[in-house]
Design a protein around this motif. Sequence first.
Motif, PDB file in Angstrom:
ATOM      1  N   LEU A 138       0.846  -1.178   0.000  1.00 40.24           N
ATOM      2  CA  LEU A 138       0.000   0.000   0.000  1.00 40.24           C
ATOM      3  C   LEU A 138       0.887   1.235   0.000  1.00 40.24           C
ATOM      4  O   LEU A 138       1.911   1.278   0.691  1.00 40.24           O
ATOM      5  N   ALA A 139       0.530   2.221  -0.796  1.00 43.46           N
ATOM      6  CA  ALA A 139       1.242   3.500  -0.819  1.00 43.46           C
ATOM      7  C   ALA A 139       0.214   4.604  -1.018  1.00 43.46           C
ATOM      8  O   ALA A 139      -0.873   4.371  -1.543  1.00 43.46           O
ATOM      9  N   ILE A 140       0.567   5.789  -0.597  1.00 45.62           N
ATOM     10  CA  ILE A 140      -0.272   6.965  -0.813  1.00 45.62           C
ATOM     11  C   ILE A 140       0.488   7.888  -1.750  1.00 45.62           C
ATOM     12  O   ILE A 140       1.682   8.119  -1.562  1.00 45.62           O
TER      13      ILE A 140
ATOM     14  N   HIS B  81      -4.804  12.345   7.572  1.00 41.50           N
ATOM     15  CA  HIS B  81      -5.278  11.123   6.911  1.00 41.50           C
ATOM     16  C   HIS B  81      -4.546   9.898   7.449  1.00 41.50           C
ATOM     17  O   HIS B  81      -5.154   8.851   7.694  1.00 41.50           O
ATOM     18  N   LEU B  82      -3.238  10.019   7.637  1.00 47.67           N
ATOM     19  CA  LEU B  82      -2.466   8.899   8.181  1.00 47.67           C
ATOM     20  C   LEU B  82      -2.911   8.558   9.602  1.00 47.67           C
ATOM     21  O   LEU B  82      -3.008   7.384   9.965  1.00 47.67           O
TER      22      LEU B  82
ATOM     23  N   CYS C  96       9.466  11.344  -1.554  1.00 49.20           N
ATOM     24  CA  CYS C  96       8.911  10.061  -1.110  1.00 49.20           C
ATOM     25  C   CYS C  96       9.430   9.781   0.292  1.00 49.20           C
ATOM     26  O   CYS C  96      10.629   9.825   0.548  1.00 49.20           O
ATOM     27  N   LEU C  97       8.491   9.515   1.182  1.00 49.84           N
ATOM     28  CA  LEU C  97       8.814   9.206   2.569  1.00 49.84           C
ATOM     29  C   LEU C  97       8.211   7.869   2.946  1.00 49.84           C
ATOM     30  O   LEU C  97       7.262   7.410   2.326  1.00 49.84           O
ATOM     31  N   LYS C  98       8.758   7.262   3.961  1.00 50.17           N
ATOM     32  CA  LYS C  98       8.123   6.119   4.604  1.00 50.17           C
ATOM     33  C   LYS C  98       7.461   6.706   5.841  1.00 50.17           C
ATOM     34  O   LYS C  98       8.132   7.337   6.660  1.00 50.17           O
TER      35      LYS C  98
ATOM     36  N   ILE D 226       4.263   3.031   5.569  1.00 51.91           N
ATOM     37  CA  ILE D 226       4.056   2.811   4.144  1.00 51.91           C
ATOM     38  C   ILE D 226       4.720   3.932   3.354  1.00 51.91           C
ATOM     39  O   ILE D 226       4.955   5.015   3.881  1.00 51.91           O
ATOM     40  N   PRO D 227       5.019   3.698   2.071  1.00 47.20           N
ATOM     41  CA  PRO D 227       5.558   4.774   1.231  1.00 47.20           C
ATOM     42  C   PRO D 227       4.491   5.841   0.978  1.00 47.20           C
ATOM     43  O   PRO D 227       3.324   5.517   0.753  1.00 47.20           O
ATOM     44  N   VAL D 228       4.910   7.091   1.041  1.00 43.34           N
ATOM     45  CA  VAL D 228       4.026   8.213   0.768  1.00 43.34           C
ATOM     46  C   VAL D 228       4.733   9.130  -0.227  1.00 43.34           C
ATOM     47  O   VAL D 228       5.806   9.662   0.068  1.00 43.34           O
ATOM     48  N   LEU D 229       4.169   9.244  -1.428  1.00 44.08           N
ATOM     49  CA  LEU D 229       4.689  10.160  -2.447  1.00 44.08           C
ATOM     50  C   LEU D 229       3.984  11.495  -2.299  1.00 44.08           C
ATOM     51  O   LEU D 229       2.752  11.542  -2.293  1.00 44.08           O
ATOM     52  N   CYS D 230       4.757  12.558  -2.171  1.00 42.80           N
ATOM     53  CA  CYS D 230       4.200  13.897  -1.957  1.00 42.80           C
ATOM     54  C   CYS D 230       4.742  14.862  -3.004  1.00 42.80           C
ATOM     55  O   CYS D 230       5.655  14.533  -3.751  1.00 42.80           O
ATOM     56  N   LEU D 231       4.205  16.063  -2.966  1.00 39.70           N
ATOM     57  CA  LEU D 231       4.715  17.151  -3.802  1.00 39.70           C
ATOM     58  C   LEU D 231       4.793  16.744  -5.264  1.00 39.70           C
ATOM     59  O   LEU D 231       5.790  16.967  -5.947  1.00 39.70           O
TER      60      LEU D 231
END
Length: 106
Positions: free
Chosen positions: A10-12, A24-25, A44-46, A34-39
């Motif tokens: 799962l990733a956001i 949301h988290l 990308c952060l965990k 989980i991996p979170v892709l932003c901007l």
Amino acid sequence: RELVDRGVGLAIATGRSMSGIYDHLKVLKLPKPIPVLCLNGALCLKAGTDGKTVSTSMVFTDPVSKENADGVVELAKEHNLLVQFYIGDKVYAVPKSEKHLELMKR
């Protein structure tokens, strides 16, 4: 949570800054980070949470170069356009209206 417990990846992914998805988290309360892709994919952060606080670790970042940023600012000035930059969890911009100023404060 059940899918993550079963081992489903799962990733956001979002165009928002990281601070734009903290709430949301917290609601999701996933059992592991989980991996979170932003901007828009530039960061990308965990990210994980206990429901109260969010912890993050950097996976990668792909920022815009200073030269390209300078070019965008100059082009925006020429055409009276709004430009905003995200650095970490902060938004930097010169607001063009009260509405934009209010949106920046969120």
